[in-house]
Structures are given as structure tokens and as C-alpha cells.
Design an enzyme around this catalytic site. Sequence first.
Site: not given
Ligand code: 5RP
Length: 237
Positions: A33-34, A92, A103, A105, A112, A130
Site C-alpha cells: 500500500t502507498g 515503508a 510502516k 503511514g 501489510e 526514508k
Molecule cells: C501504508 C504504508 C506505506 O507503505 C508507507 O506509508 C509508505 O508509503 P509511500 O510509498 O506513499 O511513502 O506503510 O500503511
Amino acid sequence: MLTEQDLTILIKQQVGKAAADRIKTGMIVGLGTGSTTAYMIQFLGERLQSGQLRDIKGIPTSFQSTVLAKKYGVPLTTLDEVEQIDIAIDGADEVDPQKNLIKGGGAAHTREKIVDCLAEQFIVVVDSSKLVKKLGSTFLLPIEVIPMAMNPIIRAIEKLGGQPEIRMGIKKAGPVVTDQGNLVIDVKFDSIDNPGELEKTLNNIPGVLENGLFVGVADIILVGEIQNGQPIVKEIS
Ligand code: 5RP
């Protein structure tokens, strides 16, 4: 002249594509996700449509990844239908030198963690911002909690030295509600010295469903960055 935002998109696309290129015909794929994983799902769909890949089944980690998989033509399955996941690709919020992660966000860390932990190989896709020396230095630690236990959990977290705040929705009045119908508490810890210990301690509080510490789970980190004006991808394994 590319803006900062254009460069961020280029990096995410490049790292998403590098991850999608590692998927082979016949694989069961955990779909993270993300915003970075979103590009991976898009490129996976393109490889399927072009005939470069066949017989792929995705296991989504969220409503978002389900929607994206459908949009880009990635067939889906469930954990009831398959015995193993060959590869999981996920983003992440922080990555430490031991490849431990924060994780959540996107408030999707519970599903996940289930999918990423089951995968034979777990690949993390991030940009270099990151990478941190110590988890918790730039990002609050997300914890998914069952709503009726919110207040006792907040008190328990404060006793552990954390500063909790309930995650609020954007363009939605009230708190963020997860795909499971729960709430998220984001916690500031002054220092996360032992992520493995803290992961267990937090999950032991009654009413906590899952926290965003992923310890000893990631196999490979693909890191996107700009070098000489071009997006490149480095591998940490
Ligand atoms: C969602 C997550 C995402 O993988 C994490 O927030 C990174 O997202 P992005 O690629 O948009 O920076 O843990 O729960």
C-alpha cells in the site's frame, strides 16, 4: 526545469518499476500500500497486458491496493486460496541499517504485516529520505487499536514513555478508520532502542491489533534517489 514534486514522482516510478521487474511468471504477489507501491502495481499491470508476464495472482494489503489492482488488470486472490506468497512488494516510512521498518503511514500496516511476513521474499520500495539511523527519528509509530479500548491503550502507551495522538482524517471529519473498522494512534517515542522488544510489548496491550514496527522481515530494500539529475535505484540486501 523539474520541480521537487516532479523529481519525487520520478523516483517513485523508477523504484516501483524496478520492483515490478523482479516479478516472474506464475508468482503469487503481495501487493503493498502507498504511493510508491501504486507505481509497482501499475507497472505489474503493464507487464501483464503486454504479455511479458503470465499467471500472476496478487494478494492486496488494503482497499487501496485492491482498487489499483483492478484498475491495472492484476488478477487477485486471497489467503484462503493460496498456500504461499512468492514475493511481497511494499513501501515503508522509515528503514534502519538492519532493514527494520516503520510502516503504517497509510494505516494499512496490519494487513501489510500479515502479507509481507508470509512472503518468501519481501522487497521494500522507498526513496532515500526514508533511510534513518534509528527508527522513530522522523516518523511517529502507528498503532491500530480497537475503538472501545482507545483510552486504556493511550494510558498504557504513556506509561511506556510514548506520546500518543489519535490520527485524524483529512477531508473527513473525525478520526481515520482503518480497512478493519478500527482507529490509529500515532506515537512519538524519544528513542526506539530495541524495536523487536517494543513491537512485542505494544502488541501485548489488550485492544492493540498491530503496530507498525516490522522487525527482521525485509529481505531487500530498493532505494530510489536522484544522481546527476537522473533517478537511479540502489539495492540494500
Ligand atoms: C501504508 C504504508 C506505506 O507503505 C508507507 O506509508 C509508505 O508509503 P509511500 O510509498 O506513499 O511513502 O506503510 O500503511
